[in-house]
Structure formats: structure tokens, C-alpha cells
Write an enzyme that holds these catalytic residues in place. Structure first.
Site, mmCIF file in Angstrom:
data_model
loop_
_atom_site.group_PDB
_atom_site.id
_atom_site.type_symbol
_atom_site.label_atom_id
_atom_site.label_comp_id
_atom_site.label_asym_id
_atom_site.label_seq_id
_atom_site.Cartn_x
_atom_site.Cartn_y
_atom_site.Cartn_z
ATOM 1 N N THR A 164 1.171 -0.974 0.106
ATOM 2 C CA THR A 164 0.276 0.236 0.094
ATOM 3 C C THR A 164 1.012 1.519 -0.221
ATOM 4 O O THR A 164 1.752 1.508 0.173
ATOM 5 C CB THR A 164 -0.726 -0.078 1.214
ATOM 6 O OG1 THR A 164 -1.287 1.345 1.533
ATOM 7 C CG2 THR A 164 -0.494 -0.435 2.721
ATOM 8 N N ASP A 165 0.102 2.216 -0.576
ATOM 9 C CA ASP A 165 0.910 3.945 -0.703
ATOM 10 C C ASP A 165 1.076 3.645 0.865
ATOM 11 O O ASP A 165 2.137 4.937 1.779
ATOM 12 C CB ASP A 165 0.310 4.608 -1.286
ATOM 13 C CG ASP A 165 -1.223 4.920 -1.142
ATOM 14 O OD1 ASP A 165 -1.755 4.153 0.223
ATOM 15 O OD2 ASP A 165 -1.585 6.056 -1.460
ATOM 16 N N GLU A 166 0.341 3.241 2.083
ATOM 17 C CA GLU A 166 0.085 3.544 3.309
ATOM 18 C C GLU A 166 0.980 4.092 3.850
ATOM 19 O O GLU A 166 1.902 4.328 4.895
ATOM 20 C CB GLU A 166 -0.941 3.376 4.361
ATOM 21 C CG GLU A 166 -2.280 3.625 2.846
ATOM 22 C CD GLU A 166 -3.285 3.500 4.076
ATOM 23 O OE1 GLU A 166 -3.454 3.379 5.377
ATOM 24 O OE2 GLU A 166 -4.610 3.010 3.776
ATOM 25 N N TYR A 185 -1.320 -0.445 10.853
ATOM 26 C CA TYR A 185 -1.756 -1.125 9.516
ATOM 27 C C TYR A 185 -1.311 -0.809 9.242
ATOM 28 O O TYR A 185 -0.151 -1.368 8.478
ATOM 29 C CB TYR A 185 -3.755 -1.062 9.346
ATOM 30 C CG TYR A 185 -3.242 -0.823 7.076
ATOM 31 C CD1 TYR A 185 -3.352 -2.523 6.639
ATOM 32 C CD2 TYR A 185 -3.239 -0.048 6.510
ATOM 33 C CE1 TYR A 185 -3.400 -2.745 5.773
ATOM 34 C CE2 TYR A 185 -3.428 -0.252 5.213
ATOM 35 C CZ TYR A 185 -3.108 -1.724 4.747
ATOM 36 O OH TYR A 185 -3.033 -1.493 3.544
ATOM 37 N N LYS A 227 2.669 -3.843 6.854
ATOM 38 C CA LYS A 227 2.954 -3.963 6.248
ATOM 39 C C LYS A 227 4.187 -2.860 5.106
ATOM 40 O O LYS A 227 5.075 -3.556 4.655
ATOM 41 C CB LYS A 227 2.003 -2.686 5.389
ATOM 42 C CG LYS A 227 -0.083 -3.073 4.632
ATOM 43 C CD LYS A 227 0.264 -5.069 4.352
ATOM 44 C CE LYS A 227 0.189 -4.209 2.811
ATOM 45 N NZ LYS A 227 -0.376 -5.924 2.657
HETATM 46 P P1 NAD Z 1 -9.342 -7.373 2.256
HETATM 47 O O1 NAD Z 1 -9.154 -7.162 3.078
HETATM 48 O O2 NAD Z 1 -10.674 -6.865 1.663
HETATM 49 O O3 NAD Z 1 -9.763 -8.785 2.205
HETATM 50 C C1 NAD Z 1 -8.689 -9.775 2.311
HETATM 51 C C2 NAD Z 1 -8.351 -10.840 2.302
HETATM 52 O O4 NAD Z 1 -7.112 -12.077 3.419
HETATM 53 C C3 NAD Z 1 -10.009 -11.689 3.203
HETATM 54 O O5 NAD Z 1 -10.147 -12.930 2.089
HETATM 55 C C4 NAD Z 1 -8.687 -12.609 3.961
HETATM 56 O O6 NAD Z 1 -10.122 -13.578 4.550
HETATM 57 C C5 NAD Z 1 -7.472 -12.827 3.535
HETATM 58 N N1 NAD Z 1 -7.112 -13.026 5.167
HETATM 59 C C6 NAD Z 1 -6.806 -12.235 5.741
HETATM 60 N N2 NAD Z 1 -5.666 -12.469 7.410
HETATM 61 C C7 NAD Z 1 -5.538 -13.694 6.706
HETATM 62 C C8 NAD Z 1 -4.956 -14.732 6.616
HETATM 63 N N3 NAD Z 1 -4.029 -15.287 8.345
HETATM 64 N N4 NAD Z 1 -4.442 -16.599 6.443
HETATM 65 C C9 NAD Z 1 -4.979 -16.242 4.795
HETATM 66 N N5 NAD Z 1 -5.835 -15.423 4.470
HETATM 67 C C10 NAD Z 1 -6.346 -14.401 5.395
HETATM 68 O O7 NAD Z 1 -8.462 -6.371 1.233
HETATM 69 P P2 NAD Z 1 -7.975 -5.753 0.178
HETATM 70 O O8 NAD Z 1 -8.681 -4.212 0.073
HETATM 71 O O9 NAD Z 1 -8.529 -6.515 -0.559
HETATM 72 O O10 NAD Z 1 -6.060 -5.830 0.141
HETATM 73 C C11 NAD Z 1 -5.485 -6.434 -0.618
HETATM 74 C C12 NAD Z 1 -3.921 -5.962 0.086
HETATM 75 O O11 NAD Z 1 -4.052 -5.028 -1.105
HETATM 76 C C13 NAD Z 1 -3.625 -6.213 1.096
HETATM 77 O O12 NAD Z 1 -2.301 -7.090 1.445
HETATM 78 C C14 NAD Z 1 -4.164 -4.692 1.635
HETATM 79 O O13 NAD Z 1 -2.783 -4.401 2.359
HETATM 80 C C15 NAD Z 1 -3.065 -4.493 -0.237
HETATM 81 N N6 NAD Z 1 -3.805 -2.796 -0.420
HETATM 82 C C16 NAD Z 1 -5.607 -2.524 -0.444
HETATM 83 C C17 NAD Z 1 -5.774 -1.070 -1.158
HETATM 84 C C18 NAD Z 1 -7.140 -1.286 -0.988
HETATM 85 O O14 NAD Z 1 -7.688 0.240 -0.945
HETATM 86 N N7 NAD Z 1 -7.665 -1.801 0.040
HETATM 87 C C19 NAD Z 1 -4.855 -0.644 -1.475
HETATM 88 C C20 NAD Z 1 -3.785 -1.024 -1.014
HETATM 89 C C21 NAD Z 1 -2.870 -2.103 -1.403
HETATM 90 P P1 TYD Z 2 -10.749 4.214 4.474
HETATM 91 O O1 TYD Z 2 -11.743 3.709 3.052
HETATM 92 O O2 TYD Z 2 -10.823 3.170 6.031
HETATM 93 O O3 TYD Z 2 -9.580 3.625 3.896
HETATM 94 P P2 TYD Z 2 -8.145 4.466 4.586
HETATM 95 O O4 TYD Z 2 -7.722 4.922 5.348
HETATM 96 O O5 TYD Z 2 -7.299 3.213 4.147
HETATM 97 O O6 TYD Z 2 -7.288 5.338 3.757
HETATM 98 O O7 TYD Z 2 -10.964 5.677 4.495
HETATM 99 C C1 TYD Z 2 -10.807 6.169 3.324
HETATM 100 C C2 TYD Z 2 -10.816 7.764 3.859
HETATM 101 O O8 TYD Z 2 -12.111 8.032 4.790
HETATM 102 C C3 TYD Z 2 -9.775 7.852 5.417
HETATM 103 O O9 TYD Z 2 -9.611 8.881 5.304
HETATM 104 C C4 TYD Z 2 -11.188 7.982 6.399
HETATM 105 C C5 TYD Z 2 -12.446 8.357 5.652
HETATM 106 N N1 TYD Z 2 -13.125 8.018 6.646
HETATM 107 C C6 TYD Z 2 -14.315 8.544 6.978
HETATM 108 O O10 TYD Z 2 -14.292 9.904 7.194
HETATM 109 N N2 TYD Z 2 -15.732 8.104 8.369
HETATM 110 C C7 TYD Z 2 -15.883 6.205 7.660
HETATM 111 O O11 TYD Z 2 -16.769 5.870 8.730
HETATM 112 C C8 TYD Z 2 -14.831 5.784 7.726
HETATM 113 C C9 TYD Z 2 -14.592 4.239 6.609
HETATM 114 C C10 TYD Z 2 -13.478 5.918 6.219
#
Ligand code: NAD
Ligand code: TYD
Length: 352
Positions: free
Chosen positions: A133-135, A158, A162
Site C-alpha cells: 500500500t501507499d500508506e 496497519y 505493511k
Molecule cells: P481485504 O481485507 O478485502 O481482503 C483480505 C483477504 O485476506 C480476505 O479474503 C481475508 O480472508 C484474507 N486473509 C486475512 N488474513 C488471512 C490469513 N491470516 N491467512 C489467509 N488469508 C487471510 O483486503 P483488500 O482491500 O482486498 O487488500 C488486499 C491487499 O491489498 C492487502 O495486502 C492490502 O494491504 C493491499 N492494498 C489494499 C488497498 C485498498 O484500498 N483496499 C490499497 C493498496 C493495497
Molecule cells: P478507508 O476507506 O478506511 O481507507 P484508508 O483509511 O485506508 O484510506 O477511509 C478512507 C478515508 O475516509 C480516510 O481518510 C478515513 C475516512 N473515513 C471516514 O471519514 N468515515 C468512515 O466511516 C470511514 C470508514 C472512513
């Protein structure tokens, strides 16, 4: 020649399900193994459409269990890993950081160790792709963008977990010569996202006339990318990325939370036939998230120039498609919010 065995972790989650779908359909010459623990965030209904494909295999397993992970590598002899499994929600990491340490750090190192053992005699054509992630870069306060060379400065449990996993992946490349590649992506949106994250939560709350909890003043900025475009980028990095390299992925699409929420509210007014401005009345300002990062913004020029990837959708189109999907898949949303989706595994797999 034997078929390439690709392990995708976290393939029942939001982004993972889009990656599994793309790989299963596009690379019929590969065997795709989807390893997922099915935590609250994992939902096999996300990938129902590929479940019966002959090149698709589901494995229910926990990456925190080193023995289980080692046994699976021994049994299947995976050639490549696309590692997405993680705990992914910042708010949950604030209330329960240890889960993030276990899955995101220990789980990643378990996979690296298993790959190291399995590939010890021959790393040719092997690949460990870590999706991050970019975070990890922290929070931008004075303008600018995150580059691949930006120093890590994670601010939440988080992002710290990562960041640690990214460091381990690079350390295993440097020390044990494991062929790795990494990507760091901005916020994703689109179908199948668990409704604890901003966009699906707000779509669902608007539909049900429930308050929209905006943290702080809603001034935080995020760079949003349509999930299918992230999956396409992962495909490019997996197949064309340079071993040892990192690629930033983003949409050059920054929004303050409040502006983004207003776009969603307007579109939902139209979909629900409400008067313009009706859904915005649900906005409720609540206490800010602890340590809330102000701004994330990715410079995605490297992947665009070197690998030829670019987002396929403009934000306006992506958000329309996203809202349409959630409105047309209310059963999915209802089952996710009432917990029924977790019965799916028992129904489909345990009775076989
Ligand atoms: P998500 O939370 O929707 O899905 C995570 C998946 O991992 C789930 O299916 C869960 O069951 C599985 N999982 C969790 N713990 C596990 C374990 N101990 N063993 C096996 N499986 C396990 O997450 P997402 O949003 O799809 O993110 C996927 C990846 O992309 C993550 O690594 C996250 O850090 C990265 N990412 C997410 C975003 C975003 O905006 N959602 C952006 C950049 C990077
Ligand atoms: P989120 O979807 O949790 O992603 P991330 O924290 O990984 O960026 O949140 C996106 C943005 O929205 C973040 O600045 C937090 C804000 N947010 C709210 O204001 N209210 C909410 O209920 C949630 C879930 C997020």
C-alpha cells in the site's frame, strides 16, 4: 512442460477476488491456487463465477500457521506467489494491532520461508510478488507525491505492519536471492469491497437512510483507483516487472473525503429518485480517527512508462459503475452485513 502453479493469497477478499478472476480467465495455461483463511473480509461469493473453472483451486488456510504454509508449498510446489492476504482496515488496526502483526508480518515471513525452502535449488522462473500500500510512505503535508524512492514513514499500526512486511520481502531478496517484486497502490474502490471502508459503507448507509460518519472535518485527501485497474496493474507487474523492483500504482485522482462523499451522495440521489441534496443531509461529523493521515498521493509514472500500464477508467465512470454494482447486488450487501456470507464455505465445501 508442466503448468505454472500460481498461488494467490487473499483471493476471497476485495482486491484478491478481482486478481483471481483476471488470472483464471486470462491465463488458462496456469493453475491458480487461491489461499484464504476466510476471515470476516473473505467472501467466496466474490468469485462464484470462476469457482468451477478447471484451472482454479481453493485452499482454506491461515498464513500465520507456518506448518500449514510449509506443507502446502511441499505438496503443490508453487512456482509463483501473488501475496495479497492481509488485515487491511486502519480502524481495526487501531483497536487490535496484534492481529495485524500476526497476519501482515508473521504471515508474510511464513510465506517467504516456505518459498525459500521450496525454491532453494532453483529460483529460475520463480517469483514472490508482494502487494502493498501507499500508506507505508506516511502522510503528505506539504504537497508532492509518493515516489518509489520515498522513505518509509508509516503512521498507523496497519501501515507499520505493511511497511515491516515490505522490508522483509526486500531483505529476503537481498539475503537469500528470492526473486521478488513489489507494488504499492493507492486507495481502491469498486465492486465487492467490504462495507467497513468509506465508499461501500456510505453507499449502503445512504440506501438505508443512515448517518454518514465523516471523520474530523472531511479534509483528508486520498487518491482513488478502480479495483479492476489495480488488478490489471498487478498482471503487468507480475509478468513484466523487474526482479527486485517496486512499482507505485495510482490513479492521479485525488479527492478530499468531503468532496468525494458529495459526489457519491449526488449520484445516489439520482439512483434512488431522491431530491438533489437529500442524501447529503445524512452527513454527520464524528470524532477524527486517531493519527489520521492527511494526504496520500501516488506518482504512478514509473509503471506507466516502464510497463505501459494506465488506468482504463475515469473516476466519474468508475464511481457510476461502482454504485450500479452495489445497487444491483443488494443481496451481496445484505448477506455481508448480516453475516450470512460466512455460511457459504460450509455449504459449498464441507458437504463435498
Ligand atoms: P481485504 O481485507 O478485502 O481482503 C483480505 C483477504 O485476506 C480476505 O479474503 C481475508 O480472508 C484474507 N486473509 C486475512 N488474513 C488471512 C490469513 N491470516 N491467512 C489467509 N488469508 C487471510 O483486503 P483488500 O482491500 O482486498 O487488500 C488486499 C491487499 O491489498 C492487502 O495486502 C492490502 O494491504 C493491499 N492494498 C489494499 C488497498 C485498498 O484500498 N483496499 C490499497 C493498496 C493495497
Ligand atoms: P478507508 O476507506 O478506511 O481507507 P484508508 O483509511 O485506508 O484510506 O477511509 C478512507 C478515508 O475516509 C480516510 O481518510 C478515513 C475516512 N473515513 C471516514 O471519514 N468515515 C468512515 O466511516 C470511514 C470508514 C472512513
Amino acid at each position: 512442460m508442466s503448468r505454472r502453479k500460481v498461488l494467490i493469497t487473499g483471493g476471497a477478499g476485495f482486491i484478491g477476488s478481482h486478481v483471481v478472476r483476471l488470472f483464471v480467465n486470462k491465463y488458462t495455461e496456469y493453475d491458480i491456487y487461491n489461499l484464504d483463511k476466510l476471515t470476516y473480509a473473505g467472501n467466496l461469493e466474490n468469485i462464484l463465477d470462476v469457482e468451477n473453472a478447471t484451472n482454479y483451486h481453493f485452499i482454506k488456510a491461515d498464513i500465520v500457521d507456518a506448518n500449514e504454509v510449509n506443507n502446502l508449498f511441499e505438496k503443490y510446489q508453487f512456482d509463483a506467489v501473488v501475496h495479497l492476504a492481509a488485515e487491511s482496515h486502519v480502524d481495526r488496526s487501531i483497536s487490535n494491532p496484534m492481529e495485524f502483526v500476526m497476519t501482515n508480518i508473521v504471515g508474510t515471513v511464513n510465506l517467504l520461508n516456505a518459498a525459500k525452502t521450496c525454491w532453494k535449488n532453483d529460483t529460475k522462473d520463480k517469483l514472490f510478488y508482494h502487494v502493498s500500500t501507499d500508506e507505508v510512505y506516511g502522510s503528505l503535508h506539504d504537497g508532492g507525491f509518493f515516489l518509489e524512492t520515498t522513505s518509509y514513514d508509516p503512521q498507523s499500526p496497519y501501515s507499520a505492519s505493511k511497511a515491516a512486511s515490505d522490508h522483509f520481502v526486500r531483505a529476503y531478496h537481498n539475503t537469500y536471492k528470492i526473486p521478488v517484486v513489489l507494488s504499492n497502490c493507492s486507495n481502491n474502490y469498486g465492486p465487492n469491497q467490504f462495507p467497513e471502508k468509506l465508499i461501500p459503507l456510505f453507499i449502503n448507509n445512504i440506501r438505508n437512510n443512515k448517518p454518514l460518519p465523516v471523520y474530523g472535518k472531511g479534509e483528508n485527501v486520498r487518491d482513488w483507483l478502480y479495483v479492476v485497474d489495480h488488478a490489471r496493474a498487478i498482471d503487468e507487474v507480475f509478468h513484466k516487472g523487474k526482479i527486485g523492483d517496486t512499482y507505485n500504482i495510482g490513479g492521479f485522482n485525488e479527492w478530499t473525503n468531503l468532496d468525494l462523499i458529495k459526489v457519491v451522495c449526488k449520484a445516489m440521489d439520482k439512483k434512488l429518485g431522491r431530491e438533489v441534496g437529500e442524501s447529503e443531509k445524512l452527513i454527520t461529523y464524528v470524532t477524527d480517527r486517531a493519527g489520521h493521515d492527511l494526504r496520500y498521493a501516488i506518482d504512478a509514472n514509473k509503471i506507466m512508462k516502464e510497463l505501459g500500464w494506465e488506468p482504463s477508467l475515469q473516476f466519474e465512470e468508475g464511481i457510476e459503475k461502482t454504485i450500479d454494482w452495489y445497487m444491483e447486488n443488494q443481496k451481496w450487501m445484505d448477506e455481508v452485513t448480516n453475516g450470512d456470507y460466512q455460511k457459504y464455505y460450509d455449504k459449498m465445501y464441507l458437504k463435498r
